[in-house]
Design a protein around this motif. Structure first.
Motif, short mmCIF file in Angstrom:
data_model
loop_
_atom_site.label_atom_id
_atom_site.label_comp_id
_atom_site.label_asym_id
_atom_site.label_seq_id
_atom_site.Cartn_x
_atom_site.Cartn_y
_atom_site.Cartn_z
N PRO A 137 87.21 13.90 53.79
CA PRO A 137 86.60 15.10 53.23
C PRO A 137 87.27 15.56 51.93
O PRO A 137 86.75 16.42 51.24
N ARG A 153 85.74 24.36 51.44
CA ARG A 153 84.73 23.77 52.34
C ARG A 153 83.81 24.85 52.91
O ARG A 153 82.62 24.67 53.01
N ASP A 188 77.92 18.33 58.95
CA ASP A 188 78.88 17.53 58.18
C ASP A 188 79.90 18.40 57.45
O ASP A 188 81.09 18.06 57.39
N ASP A 208 83.93 18.57 57.86
CA ASP A 208 84.88 18.49 56.73
C ASP A 208 85.88 19.63 56.79
O ASP A 208 87.09 19.43 56.62
N THR A 226 88.33 19.07 59.68
CA THR A 226 89.29 17.99 59.38
C THR A 226 90.39 18.48 58.45
O THR A 226 91.58 18.23 58.69
#
Length: 178
Positions: A28, A58, A80, A84, A87
């Motif tokens: 990411p 993000r 998604d 990201d 993570t």
């Protein structure tokens, strides 16, 4: 007998390798962010600040995407982008643990991390409570959103405890020096 061993070995290899190939693991972080983190490896304050900023980036990107009426496949993109965020945020936690383990004085930056936690909790809750979310769409990222909220909630508590522990450790070290 020998051929069957090779056949079994090849079959076992395929059973292990195919799922790994099927998973598209993407980082990411972009190359510039990776370079910034690498450059800050020995500076805990700077590195943790970067992780907070990258996590924030993000969330902001996610909010912008969700506000864009032109976006198609909003549910997939939300999923998604949440992944990201999660993570990067988990990397933040891993780095906090690493610097605590090394006995680094991270009191100052932990205050910034805790402020980030509060911000992330608020923004994730706002996403969860979004009135314009189609229930069918929300179902596609609901689990990941709940996971992100649970992770940030637990981490916020851990970060507060970590700050207290680091403050106590630094205080004890100062007493030892006297």
């Amino acid at each position: 007998m020998r051929a069957s061993r090779w056949t079994m070995a090849a079959g076992l290899f395929l059973l292990i390798a195919l799922p790994l190939c099927a998973q598209k693991r993407r980082d990411p972080l972009n190359p510039l962010e990776i370079d910034q983190l690498r450059d800050a490896m020995l500076d805990p304050d700077e590195r943790l600040k970067l992780y907070v900023q990258f996590s924030r980036d993000r969330i902001v990107k996610l909010e912008q995407m969700r506000a864009d009426p032109k976006v198609t496949d909003r549910a997939l993109q939300t999923h998604d982008m949440l992944q990201d965020f999660l993570t990067v945020y988990e990397e933040l936690n891993d780095n906090v643990d690493m610097y605590v383990g090394r006995k680094n004085d991270i009191r100052k930056v932990m205050k910034l991390v805790i402020e980030g936690d509060t911000e992330f909790q608020s923004r994730l809750r706002a996403l969860k409570n979004t009135a314009n979310a189609d229930p069918k769409e929300a179902k596609q990222y609901e689990f990941l959103l709940t996971d992100a909220l649970d992770t940030v909630d637990a981490s916020a508590e851990d970060h507060r405890k970590t700050l207290v522990e680091v403050e106590e450790y630094v205080k004890q070290q100062k007493k030892k020096k006297k």
